[in-house]
Design an enzyme around this catalytic site. Structure first.
Site, PDB file in Angstrom:
ATOM      1  CG  ASP A 111      -1.811   0.886   1.207  1.00  0.00           C
ATOM      2  OD1 ASP A 111      -2.391   1.610   0.266  1.00  0.00           O
ATOM      3  OD2 ASP A 111      -2.221   1.292   2.543  1.00  0.00           O
ATOM      4  CG  HIS A 112      -0.593   4.917   0.061  1.00  0.00           C
ATOM      5  ND1 HIS A 112      -0.820   5.842  -0.594  1.00  0.00           N
ATOM      6  CD2 HIS A 112      -1.565   4.504   0.864  1.00  0.00           C
ATOM      7  CE1 HIS A 112      -2.056   5.989  -0.613  1.00  0.00           C
ATOM      8  NE2 HIS A 112      -2.427   5.297   0.245  1.00  0.00           N
ATOM      9  CD  GLU A 157      -3.770   8.327  -3.930  1.00  0.00           C
ATOM     10  OE1 GLU A 157      -3.324   7.426  -3.229  1.00  0.00           O
ATOM     11  OE2 GLU A 157      -3.909   9.447  -3.584  1.00  0.00           O
ATOM     12  N   GLY A 182      -7.574   8.195   7.451  1.00  0.00           N
ATOM     13  CA  GLY A 182      -7.470   8.614   8.995  1.00  0.00           C
ATOM     14  C   GLY A 182      -9.389   8.887   9.187  1.00  0.00           C
ATOM     15  CB  ALA A 191     -13.174   2.950   2.331  1.00  0.00           C
TER      16      ALA A 191
END
Ligand code: TD4
Ligand code: ZN
Ligand code: CA
Length: 282
Positions: free
Chosen positions: A81-82, A133, A180, A209
């Site tokens: 992730d990221h 992204e 967050g 989400a």
């Protein structure tokens, strides 16, 4: 069984539901997510941030998730992730991650395209799927902190240019969610989602989400979101589970503190899987 992210998400795209991608930092979170997936018969994406890798160690995470996936009766993908550096991305590919996200969303478009394209070339040669992204989410994480004023919704035209220029397997878009906890109630730009999905016709990813109301989540899955990232709600479930023991007793056995936390996380993850429409899709 361990599968690629693309295998899970192409099916979700075709059959119009979303799969949960849950951030994992330790054994209890992993076990909670896997148990929830098995109980609801859901495919699942286990994701690790760079912060998780720093905390737990890449070898520990790799070994734990590979064992969990091997034992699981449902399809499991291991996703970064990221990812922000080549170093992390290559390390994850070498350590058996089956999906990686390259987050170049802070670069100008041409640079983001050039860097992502390079990653796609390497990852695909290794049989690993790629997420990228476009646009910027607001909110705070360990490695990523974006001021609300710098948050930017995804442009549909840029999304087409980006996907054509890079060959990514799924795209994360910014439509009003944030990483967050939310201060107010998030308002999602469903029209933008619908436009982008129509133009791209590929799996779409929704970050941030946690805290998004159920009706908005359901609407976004109907409009083509296929991967939904959840971290904060599981963190809260963990902490509430721990507190339920430590604030009401003198308990000091880690198993009696982390056990209820694990049960609580499993419950929350199951609710998400049912909400996302992926239960029974394993
Ligand atoms: O991508 N994510 C999860 C981000 C996790 C960041 O972890 P570190 O603190 O280790 O950097 C999401 O989109 C989830 O967003 P949410 O709002 O559910 O937390
Ligand atoms: Zn995210
Ligand atoms: Ca959020």
């Amino acid at each position: 069984m361990l599968v690629t992210g693309k295998e899970i998400l192409d099916k979700a795209h075709k059959e119009n539901y979303a799969v949960g991608a849950f951030n994992v930092n330790n054994m209890e979170i992993l076990q909670a997510v896997i148990a929830a997936a098995e109980e609801t018969q859901s495919p699942v994406i286990i994701q690790t941030s760079e912060g998780a890798i720093k905390y737990a160690g890449i070898d520990y995470l790799s070994a734990m998730v590979h064992l969990a996936a091997k034992k699981a009766s449902v399809p499991v993908a291991l996703h970064l992730d990221h990812g922000t550096t080549y170093e992390t991305l290559i390390k994850c590919i070498r350590n058996g991650w089956t999906s990686v996200m390259f987050d170049g969303s802070h670069f100008p478009l041409p640079e983001n395209i050039a860097k992502t394209k390079e990653i796609v070339k390497i990852a695909h040669a290794c049989g690993v799927s790629v997420e990228a992204e476009l646009g910027r989410l607001g909110g705070i994480e360990d490695n990523i902190s974006v001021d609300e004023k710098d948050a930017r919704l995804t442009s549909p035209d840029e999304a087409v240019e980006f996907v054509n220029g890079t060959g990514v397997d799924y795209l994360a878009i910014a439509i009003g969610t944030a990483h967050g906890k939310y201060k107010g109630e998030p308002k999602l730009d469903f029209e933008r989602l619908q436009t982008i999905k129509g133009l791209l016709n590929m799996p779409i990813v929704l970050h941030g989400a946690s805290g998004v109301p159920e009706d908005s989540i359901i609407k976004s899955t109907k409009l083509g979101v296929n991967k939904i990232n959840i971290d904060t709600d599981v963190r809260v479930a963990f902490t509430e589970g721990v507190k339920s023991v430590v604030t009401t007793s003198d308990e000091f056995d880690p198993r009696k503190i982390c056990g209820p936390a694990r049960d609580n996380m499993k419950k929350v993850v199951m609710e998400k899987m049912i909400m996302f429409g992926c239960s029974g899709k394993a």
